[in-house]
Design a protein around this motif. Structure first.
Motif, short mmCIF file in Angstrom:
data_model
loop_
_atom_site.label_atom_id
_atom_site.label_comp_id
_atom_site.label_asym_id
_atom_site.label_seq_id
_atom_site.Cartn_x
_atom_site.Cartn_y
_atom_site.Cartn_z
N THR A 120 0.84 -1.20 0.00
CA THR A 120 0.00 0.00 0.00
C THR A 120 0.87 1.25 0.00
N GLY A 127 -4.67 5.81 -5.38
CA GLY A 127 -5.26 5.65 -4.06
C GLY A 127 -4.24 5.04 -3.11
N ARG A 128 -4.62 3.96 -2.44
CA ARG A 128 -3.73 3.32 -1.48
C ARG A 128 -2.94 2.16 -2.08
N GLN A 129 -3.21 1.81 -3.33
CA GLN A 129 -2.62 0.63 -3.92
C GLN A 129 -1.44 0.97 -4.83
N VAL A 162 1.78 3.68 1.71
CA VAL A 162 2.00 4.21 3.05
C VAL A 162 3.49 4.11 3.33
N ASN A 211 4.80 1.09 5.36
CA ASN A 211 4.61 -0.16 4.63
C ASN A 211 5.62 -0.32 3.51
N ASP A 229 1.04 10.21 -4.82
CA ASP A 229 0.93 9.06 -5.72
C ASP A 229 2.27 8.60 -6.28
#
Length: 256
Positions: free
Chosen positions: A101, A158-160, A103, A106, A131
């Motif tokens: 993700t 997004g988060r991916q 983050v 991570n 991004d």
């Protein structure tokens, strides 16, 4: 390309250039030099804000040489990286639903555990965006700034994470033709920028990092010089500047 000949010619040009720059620095900018020497606390007479800058620990640095790694020629990669991800001097991984993700923590863990030589890279908060997360390769804990040949980029929606691209320099070593020189403290670099009217007396120094910047890049080989990376907000504009850390060349590179 004959790299040994190119490197020798570069060293000669580099030395001649520094002699010329020294002449200019001493004789044509005498007033600026005297102002700094006679007023070591010159910034106290301005409103330049350096409160965000950490205390500087003196360190000696040298010019580095290295080579762009060709991942396709490394047999060890066959055990660590899927062959379909190797594209010459790049490792490119496209993720679907199983990727990390977007983050910071991570991606730091993912880089350390799953990326080839991932422990050699550190997150670059200054150059990363929502991004696009960037990890710079480091040499003895000093980042290699802002160059496509020495970093990992994670791009996502997004988060991916959707895409990871990795490049790496190998055989990094100190140049045998130059000496270790103590890097200038950031306050001295800021003084130089102010005296040369590169910044105003109300500039805010948001961050200052010491590292390396690639100054010569051939087909396979590179040369890196110690630089200060300064993130500055001045007159309503935020800029990132790269300034020589061990010489008075006067060269200032601005990040796009």
């Amino acid at each position: 390309m004959d790299w040994k000949l190119t490197k020798s010619l570069y060293i000669i040009v580099f030395l001649l250039m520094n002699i010329a720059l020294l002449y200019i620095y001493v004789y044509e900018h005498r007033e600026s030099v005297n102002e700094i020497e006679q007023s070591p606390d010159i910034l106290s007479r301005t409103d330049i804000n350096m409160s965000n800058i950490e205390e500087y620990e003196p360190v000696e640095m040298n010019i580095l040489t290295g080579a762009v790694e060709d991942f396709s020629s490394q047999d060890v990669l066959r055990q660590e990286v899927e062959p379909e991800h190797v594209r010459g001097t790049e490792i490119v991984v496209e993720f679907e639903e199983s990727g990390p993700t977007m983050v910071e923590r991570n991606l730091e863990n993912y880089t350390d555990e799953y990326v080839y030589r991932g422990e050699e890279y550190k997150y670059d908060e200054m150059m990363s965006t929502g991004d696009r997360f960037i990890f710079n390769q480091v040499y003895e804990d000093f980042p290699i700034f802002n160059h496509e040949a020495a970093r990992i980029i994670f791009e996502g929606e997004g988060r991916q994470v959707k895409l990871m691209e990795q490049t790496r320099l190998t055989n990094l070593q100190e140049n045998e033709y130059t000496l270790n020189i103590q890097a200038k403290p950031p306050v001295e670099v800021v003084e130089e920028l102010y005296v040369s009217e590169e910044i105003s007396d109300e500039a805010v120094i948001n961050d200052a990092r010491l590292g390396y910047y690639i100054i010569l890049s051939g087909d396979e080989n590179v040369m890196l010089r110690p630089k200060w990376e300064l993130n500055i907000t001045d007159e309503g504009e935020t800029r990132t500047l790269y300034v020589d850390a061990t010489t008075d060349s006067g060269e200032i590179i601005e990040s796009e």
